[in-house]
Write a protein that holds these residues in place. Sequence first.
Motif, PDB file in Angstrom:
ATOM      1  N   PHE A   1      40.821  46.481  23.384  1.00  0.00           N
ATOM      2  CA  PHE A   1      40.534  45.183  23.999  1.00  0.00           C
ATOM      3  C   PHE A   1      41.391  44.904  25.235  1.00  0.00           C
ATOM      4  CE2 PHE A   1      38.868  44.177  19.690  1.00  0.00           C
ATOM      5  CZ  PHE A   1      37.604  43.765  20.073  1.00  0.00           C
ATOM      6  N   LYS A   2      42.605  45.451  25.260  1.00  0.00           N
ATOM      7  CA  LYS A   2      43.547  45.087  26.319  1.00  0.00           C
ATOM      8  C   LYS A   2      43.412  45.946  27.568  1.00  0.00           C
ATOM      9  CE  LYS A   2      47.040  42.823  28.069  1.00  0.00           C
ATOM     10  NZ  LYS A   2      46.856  41.441  28.532  1.00  0.00           N
ATOM     11  N   LEU A   3      43.224  47.269  27.400  1.00  0.00           N
ATOM     12  CA  LEU A   3      43.142  48.141  28.565  1.00  0.00           C
ATOM     13  C   LEU A   3      41.766  48.027  29.214  1.00  0.00           C
ATOM     14  CD1 LEU A   3      45.048  51.308  27.308  1.00  0.00           C
ATOM     15  CD2 LEU A   3      45.906  49.396  28.655  1.00  0.00           C
ATOM     16  N   THR A   4      41.749  47.676  30.488  1.00  0.00           N
ATOM     17  CA  THR A   4      40.504  47.333  31.181  1.00  0.00           C
ATOM     18  C   THR A   4      39.488  48.469  31.160  1.00  0.00           C
ATOM     19  OG1 THR A   4      41.779  45.896  32.644  1.00  0.00           O
ATOM     20  CG2 THR A   4      39.547  46.466  33.333  1.00  0.00           C
ATOM     21  N   LYS A   5      39.919  49.688  31.457  1.00  0.00           N
ATOM     22  CA  LYS A   5      38.979  50.811  31.540  1.00  0.00           C
ATOM     23  C   LYS A   5      38.311  51.094  30.198  1.00  0.00           C
ATOM     24  CE  LYS A   5      40.699  53.474  35.468  1.00  0.00           C
ATOM     25  NZ  LYS A   5      41.170  54.815  35.930  1.00  0.00           N
ATOM     26  N   ILE A   6      39.084  51.048  29.126  1.00  0.00           N
ATOM     27  CA  ILE A   6      38.512  51.293  27.798  1.00  0.00           C
ATOM     28  C   ILE A   6      37.599  50.142  27.401  1.00  0.00           C
ATOM     29  CG2 ILE A   6      39.038  51.551  25.339  1.00  0.00           C
ATOM     30  CD1 ILE A   6      41.509  53.083  26.044  1.00  0.00           C
ATOM     31  N   ARG A   7      38.053  48.907  27.664  1.00  0.00           N
ATOM     32  CA  ARG A   7      37.242  47.744  27.309  1.00  0.00           C
ATOM     33  C   ARG A   7      35.907  47.763  28.054  1.00  0.00           C
ATOM     34  NH1 ARG A   7      40.519  44.058  28.753  1.00  0.00           N
ATOM     35  NH2 ARG A   7      39.558  43.422  30.712  1.00  0.00           N
ATOM     36  N   ASN A   8      35.951  48.075  29.344  1.00  0.00           N
ATOM     37  CA  ASN A   8      34.714  48.128  30.134  1.00  0.00           C
ATOM     38  C   ASN A   8      33.775  49.214  29.631  1.00  0.00           C
ATOM     39  OD1 ASN A   8      35.644  46.049  31.715  1.00  0.00           O
ATOM     40  ND2 ASN A   8      36.330  47.357  33.402  1.00  0.00           N
ATOM     41  N   ARG A   9      34.346  50.348  29.228  1.00  0.00           N
ATOM     42  CA  ARG A   9      33.517  51.431  28.708  1.00  0.00           C
ATOM     43  C   ARG A   9      32.860  51.027  27.398  1.00  0.00           C
ATOM     44  NH1 ARG A   9      30.194  55.158  30.376  1.00  0.00           N
ATOM     45  NH2 ARG A   9      29.993  56.880  28.906  1.00  0.00           N
ATOM     46  N   ILE A  10      33.606  50.342  26.535  1.00  0.00           N
ATOM     47  CA  ILE A  10      33.051  49.879  25.254  1.00  0.00           C
ATOM     48  C   ILE A  10      31.924  48.875  25.505  1.00  0.00           C
ATOM     49  CG2 ILE A  10      33.548  48.571  23.143  1.00  0.00           C
ATOM     50  CD1 ILE A  10      36.374  49.772  23.229  1.00  0.00           C
ATOM     51  N   LEU A  11      32.158  47.923  26.423  1.00  0.00           N
ATOM     52  CA  LEU A  11      31.132  46.920  26.737  1.00  0.00           C
ATOM     53  C   LEU A  11      29.893  47.567  27.337  1.00  0.00           C
ATOM     54  CD1 LEU A  11      33.403  44.097  28.245  1.00  0.00           C
ATOM     55  CD2 LEU A  11      32.287  44.120  26.005  1.00  0.00           C
ATOM     56  N   TYR A  12      30.091  48.598  28.151  1.00  0.00           N
ATOM     57  CA  TYR A  12      28.951  49.311  28.742  1.00  0.00           C
ATOM     58  C   TYR A  12      28.111  49.981  27.663  1.00  0.00           C
ATOM     59  CZ  TYR A  12      26.364  52.933  31.235  1.00  0.00           C
ATOM     60  OH  TYR A  12      25.365  53.748  31.691  1.00  0.00           O
ATOM     61  N   ILE A  13      28.788  50.609  26.698  1.00  0.00           N
ATOM     62  CA  ILE A  13      28.083  51.270  25.599  1.00  0.00           C
ATOM     63  C   ILE A  13      27.315  50.258  24.751  1.00  0.00           C
ATOM     64  CG2 ILE A  13      28.399  52.574  23.428  1.00  0.00           C
ATOM     65  CD1 ILE A  13      30.792  53.946  24.810  1.00  0.00           C
ATOM     66  N   ILE A  14      27.944  49.093  24.496  1.00  0.00           N
ATOM     67  CA  ILE A  14      27.293  48.049  23.697  1.00  0.00           C
ATOM     68  C   ILE A  14      26.044  47.518  24.419  1.00  0.00           C
ATOM     69  CG2 ILE A  14      27.554  45.713  22.775  1.00  0.00           C
ATOM     70  CD1 ILE A  14      30.513  46.393  22.258  1.00  0.00           C
TER      71      ILE A  14
ATOM     72  N   ILE B   1      37.567  61.232  25.358  1.00  0.00           N
ATOM     73  CA  ILE B   1      37.219  62.638  25.584  1.00  0.00           C
ATOM     74  C   ILE B   1      35.993  62.772  26.476  1.00  0.00           C
ATOM     75  CG2 ILE B   1      36.367  64.745  24.452  1.00  0.00           C
ATOM     76  CD1 ILE B   1      38.168  64.071  22.083  1.00  0.00           C
ATOM     77  N   LEU B   2      34.984  61.929  26.246  1.00  0.00           N
ATOM     78  CA  LEU B   2      33.709  62.073  26.957  1.00  0.00           C
ATOM     79  C   LEU B   2      33.694  61.443  28.347  1.00  0.00           C
ATOM     80  CD1 LEU B   2      31.123  61.495  24.073  1.00  0.00           C
ATOM     81  CD2 LEU B   2      32.006  63.659  24.972  1.00  0.00           C
ATOM     82  N   ASP B   3      34.533  60.438  28.573  1.00  0.00           N
ATOM     83  CA  ASP B   3      34.541  59.747  29.871  1.00  0.00           C
ATOM     84  C   ASP B   3      35.585  60.398  30.789  1.00  0.00           C
ATOM     85  OD1 ASP B   3      34.583  58.041  32.029  1.00  0.00           O
ATOM     86  OD2 ASP B   3      34.517  56.214  30.827  1.00  0.00           O
ATOM     87  N   GLU B   4      35.127  61.063  31.840  1.00  0.00           N
ATOM     88  CA  GLU B   4      36.032  61.760  32.753  1.00  0.00           C
ATOM     89  C   GLU B   4      36.956  60.791  33.501  1.00  0.00           C
ATOM     90  OE1 GLU B   4      33.980  64.359  35.360  1.00  0.00           O
ATOM     91  OE2 GLU B   4      33.186  65.639  33.753  1.00  0.00           O
ATOM     92  N   ASN B   5      36.532  59.545  33.655  1.00  0.00           N
ATOM     93  CA  ASN B   5      37.383  58.553  34.317  1.00  0.00           C
ATOM     94  C   ASN B   5      38.634  58.224  33.492  1.00  0.00           C
ATOM     95  OD1 ASN B   5      35.627  58.189  36.547  1.00  0.00           O
ATOM     96  ND2 ASN B   5      34.337  56.810  35.342  1.00  0.00           N
ATOM     97  N   LEU B   6      38.603  58.575  32.219  1.00  0.00           N
ATOM     98  CA  LEU B   6      39.746  58.306  31.333  1.00  0.00           C
ATOM     99  C   LEU B   6      40.610  59.550  31.110  1.00  0.00           C
ATOM    100  CD1 LEU B   6      37.996  56.064  28.633  1.00  0.00           C
ATOM    101  CD2 LEU B   6      39.337  55.333  30.607  1.00  0.00           C
ATOM    102  N   HIS B   7      40.359  60.601  31.873  1.00  0.00           N
ATOM    103  CA  HIS B   7      41.162  61.818  31.743  1.00  0.00           C
ATOM    104  C   HIS B   7      42.428  61.707  32.589  1.00  0.00           C
ATOM    105  CE1 HIS B   7      37.493  64.389  30.297  1.00  0.00           C
ATOM    106  NE2 HIS B   7      37.776  63.373  29.505  1.00  0.00           N
ATOM    107  N   GLU B   8      43.185  60.661  32.307  1.00  0.00           N
ATOM    108  CA  GLU B   8      44.462  60.402  32.960  1.00  0.00           C
ATOM    109  C   GLU B   8      45.564  60.486  31.913  1.00  0.00           C
ATOM    110  OE1 GLU B   8      44.231  56.592  34.795  1.00  0.00           O
ATOM    111  OE2 GLU B   8      42.397  57.041  35.904  1.00  0.00           O
TER     112      GLU B   8
END
Length: 309
Positions: A291-304, A48-55
């Motif tokens: 873990f599998k989808l690159t965009k979500i995984r990268n966003r999680i790693l960025y937050i961490i 919801i918060l990441d506009e890059n994931l509004h696909e």
Amino acid sequence: MDNVSFVRVLTLSGFNETSNYRMTLFTLTLLYYCLILFCNICLITIIILDENLHEPMYVLLCSFFINGLYGTTGFYPKFLSDLLSSSPEISYEGCLLQAFIMYSFACCDLSILAVMAYDRYLAICRPLHYHSLMCKRRLALLVCFSWLTPLSAFAINVLLSSRLKLCGSNLHKVFCVNWVIVKLACSDADTVPNSLVSYVIIIVYVLHGVFIVWTYMHLVKKSVRSKDDRVKFMQTCVPHLISLSTFLVIIVFDLMYMRFGSTDLPQGLQNFIAIEFLLIPPLMNPLIYGFKLTKIRNRILYIIHSGRK
């Protein structure tokens, strides 16, 4: 015989053999439910918060995770309270509501998976037309379809069940399912409309399955022709296939056991078989996609990494 029609409270006898380890089971279940809530809410919030994931794909995933919260919320809070009760019971109205949530949750999962298969089919097999075909309006219609179809179907089914006169109040389960409620009806003739609606629903969701198989036949054919399509298939379709395969195996096994399974199995094993679809997919799905989808995984790693600074 007239008095049996006034059954308003049902006993959940599936808890009978849990008296010796209820507190242990309560603690483990509470921790597990909290983990489900954490994983699903985190991914919903990220999308919801990441506009890059509004696909479209991620919007459908968000709907998928919301459905996971919907189904587990219809089960775990009541299950936890029953573990603390000496005689677990549920009102007839509450039982019908829980049955409605359980069935609509499971079928909503399949509807969303069918829509996700359609989305992947357009993205890989018709990439040039993807954005025109998967516009915001069509995406909204598909999301509404994936929710309204099971909700409407099972609203009719549960409404029919609410009109039945019951000749028993003992459910050999730890939660309510419509099929078990129907078996308590005084007259088999009264359950005919329920059976007809159930068969129609089964046909509808078998067609969902046929559609998913059809889309993946085309996806596999397309992906073997090009390295880029193979990469896209592995990145975005494999998590979907894992979710779909796990869901179908669990649901089919549960339905077969409910209709034809032996009652000689230990009650604990029967309970586990019954709640598998509430244990595995709601936690497995966010972990797989996270873990599998690159965009979500990268966003999680960025937050961490941001949290560590």
